[in-house]
Write an enzyme that holds these catalytic residues in place. Structure first.
Site, mmCIF file in Angstrom:
data_model
loop_
_atom_site.group_PDB
_atom_site.id
_atom_site.type_symbol
_atom_site.label_atom_id
_atom_site.label_comp_id
_atom_site.label_asym_id
_atom_site.label_seq_id
_atom_site.Cartn_x
_atom_site.Cartn_y
_atom_site.Cartn_z
ATOM 1 N N GLU A 57 47.721 -48.864 52.212
ATOM 2 C CA GLU A 57 46.500 -48.191 51.752
ATOM 3 C C GLU A 57 46.824 -46.792 51.232
ATOM 4 O O GLU A 57 47.445 -45.981 51.926
ATOM 5 C CB GLU A 57 45.447 -48.103 52.863
ATOM 6 C CG GLU A 57 44.156 -47.472 52.335
ATOM 7 C CD GLU A 57 42.930 -47.704 53.206
ATOM 8 O OE1 GLU A 57 42.964 -48.585 54.090
ATOM 9 O OE2 GLU A 57 41.927 -46.995 52.992
ATOM 10 N N GLU A 82 48.034 -40.540 53.448
ATOM 11 C CA GLU A 82 46.906 -39.621 53.237
ATOM 12 C C GLU A 82 47.413 -38.200 53.463
ATOM 13 O O GLU A 82 47.867 -37.873 54.556
ATOM 14 C CB GLU A 82 45.778 -39.975 54.228
ATOM 15 C CG GLU A 82 44.620 -39.002 54.292
ATOM 16 C CD GLU A 82 43.946 -38.778 52.948
ATOM 17 O OE1 GLU A 82 43.345 -39.713 52.414
ATOM 18 O OE2 GLU A 82 44.041 -37.641 52.419
ATOM 19 N N ASP A 109 51.982 -37.915 49.888
ATOM 20 C CA ASP A 109 51.780 -38.710 48.680
ATOM 21 C C ASP A 109 52.168 -40.185 48.879
ATOM 22 O O ASP A 109 53.302 -40.490 49.259
ATOM 23 C CB ASP A 109 52.629 -38.083 47.564
ATOM 24 C CG ASP A 109 52.480 -38.798 46.241
ATOM 25 O OD1 ASP A 109 51.564 -39.630 46.104
ATOM 26 O OD2 ASP A 109 53.291 -38.516 45.342
ATOM 27 N N ASP A 131 40.024 -40.150 44.345
ATOM 28 C CA ASP A 131 39.431 -38.936 43.763
ATOM 29 C C ASP A 131 39.140 -39.202 42.287
ATOM 30 O O ASP A 131 40.034 -39.622 41.539
ATOM 31 C CB ASP A 131 40.401 -37.755 43.899
ATOM 32 C CG ASP A 131 40.601 -37.368 45.362
ATOM 33 O OD1 ASP A 131 39.634 -37.469 46.148
ATOM 34 O OD2 ASP A 131 41.725 -36.983 45.720
ATOM 35 N N ASP A 167 32.520 -45.826 43.489
ATOM 36 C CA ASP A 167 31.096 -45.763 43.126
ATOM 37 C C ASP A 167 30.938 -44.817 41.956
ATOM 38 O O ASP A 167 29.817 -44.486 41.577
ATOM 39 C CB ASP A 167 30.261 -45.223 44.295
ATOM 40 C CG ASP A 167 30.625 -43.788 44.617
ATOM 41 O OD1 ASP A 167 31.818 -43.532 44.889
ATOM 42 O OD2 ASP A 167 29.742 -42.910 44.580
ATOM 43 N N THR A 205 34.130 -47.869 54.085
ATOM 44 C CA THR A 205 34.773 -46.567 54.293
ATOM 45 C C THR A 205 33.708 -45.478 54.351
ATOM 46 O O THR A 205 32.547 -45.696 53.998
ATOM 47 C CB THR A 205 35.762 -46.216 53.161
ATOM 48 O OG1 THR A 205 35.016 -45.898 51.989
ATOM 49 C CG2 THR A 205 36.727 -47.337 52.883
ATOM 50 N N TYR A 207 33.452 -42.830 52.458
ATOM 51 C CA TYR A 207 32.950 -42.493 51.118
ATOM 52 C C TYR A 207 31.983 -43.542 50.599
ATOM 53 O O TYR A 207 31.018 -43.230 49.909
ATOM 54 C CB TYR A 207 34.118 -42.311 50.144
ATOM 55 C CG TYR A 207 34.531 -40.869 50.040
ATOM 56 C CD1 TYR A 207 35.306 -40.290 51.041
ATOM 57 C CD2 TYR A 207 34.122 -40.074 48.985
ATOM 58 C CE1 TYR A 207 35.666 -38.960 50.986
ATOM 59 C CE2 TYR A 207 34.482 -38.737 48.915
ATOM 60 C CZ TYR A 207 35.253 -38.187 49.913
ATOM 61 O OH TYR A 207 35.601 -36.860 49.849
ATOM 62 N N GLU A 208 32.276 -44.778 50.944
ATOM 63 C CA GLU A 208 31.393 -45.856 50.506
ATOM 64 C C GLU A 208 30.015 -45.704 51.161
ATOM 65 O O GLU A 208 28.985 -45.847 50.493
ATOM 66 C CB GLU A 208 32.037 -47.186 50.905
ATOM 67 C CG GLU A 208 31.256 -48.386 50.461
ATOM 68 C CD GLU A 208 31.851 -49.670 51.002
ATOM 69 O OE1 GLU A 208 33.010 -49.669 51.460
ATOM 70 O OE2 GLU A 208 31.138 -50.673 50.979
#
Ligand SMILES: C[S@@+](CC[C@H](N)C(=O)[O-])C[C@H]1O[C@@H](n2cnc3c(N)ncnc32)[C@H](O)[C@@H]1O
Length: 226
Positions: A57, A82, A109, A131, A167, A205, A207-208
């Site tokens: 991921e 992350e 990274d 992002d 999104d 998630t 953000y979702e």
């Protein structure tokens, strides 16, 4: 086609609010136990001691999706990358709470780690709410660009899946343009239902959730590596 400079640079923030004492202790005690080795080649055996299938991921945020997938497939190995420290703390909490033995983390990274894996070694790769870099002059920074996608394509096994969730309307259009130019990925959608409905095995998630709260449409892209 690719721009090696933009692939190498890591954009965005690495630290947010100050860690509470318990969080700092968690990082100090738990991160070294699950960290991806800092250099050298990587594979299942080096990371997990056996030949288990690997999933990856990019930008796991607070780690809820990574932990959800790792819980669902304890016989698979999961690598999450992350650079954002507060996100890494979140993932460490999920690993501790779920007693997950099959997750390795890299605070940095994702592409640097991906490059150290053998070609055709991943069963799945997830890129969820990357992002957006909404300004056109920052488009090269988007993870969905041919440079990063060349690496992702190389590391996925043929027949295996690349999942992208977003999104962001600019990112949707951009990703469709880039992916449509590639012959090495096949979009799985047959009907709109396929990309507007979250698959059962796609944990939500942070953000979702936020996007849905704001009334945004969320797109679930599934591509097969040809
Ligand atoms: C908008 S957030 C989404 C987080 C999470 N996937 C979610 O859906 O809640 C994008 C994340 O990607 C991370 N990121 C950006 N560039 C990255 C890179 N090169 N490697 C790994 N993560 C990266 C950022 O730090 C950020 O946490």
């Amino acid at each position: 086609m690719s721009d090696p400079v933009s692939i190498r640079r890591l954009y965005g923030r690495r630290a947010g609010h100050k860690l509470r004492q318990g969080q700092s202790e968690l990082v100090e005690a738990a991160l070294p136990q699950v960290s991806v080795p800092e250099s050298g080649p990587l594979d299942s055996r080096i990371l997990f001691g056996d030949d288990r299938p690997l999933e990856f991921e990019i930008g796991f945020g607070a780690g809820e999706h990574l932990a959800g997938q790792a819980t669902a497939r304890p016989d698979h190995g999961f690598i999450g990358c992350e650079p954002f420290l507060n996100g890494v703390v979140g993932a460490l909490g999920h690993i501790r709470d779920g007693d997950l033995q099959n997750v390795r983390l890299h605070m940095g990274d994702a592409l640097e780690v991906l490059e150290r894996l053998p070609d055709a070694s991943l069963d799945r790769l997830y890129l969820l709410h990357p992002d957006p870099w909404r300004k056109a002059r920052h488009a090269k920074r988007r993870m969905v660009n041919h440079g990063p996608m060349d690496i992702i394509a190389a590391k996925l096994k043929p027949g295996c899946e690349f999942r992208l969730g977003t999104d962001h309307p600019v990112y949707v259009r951009w990703a469709m343009m880039i992916m449509n130019q590639r012959r090495d990925f096949e979009w799985q959608a047959q009907t709109a239902e396929d990309f507007l409905t979250r698959p059962d095995d796609w944990p939500e998630t942070r953000y979702e959730r936020k996007a849905r709260r704001l009334g945004h449409e969320v797109w679930y892209f599934r591509y097969i590596r040809v």
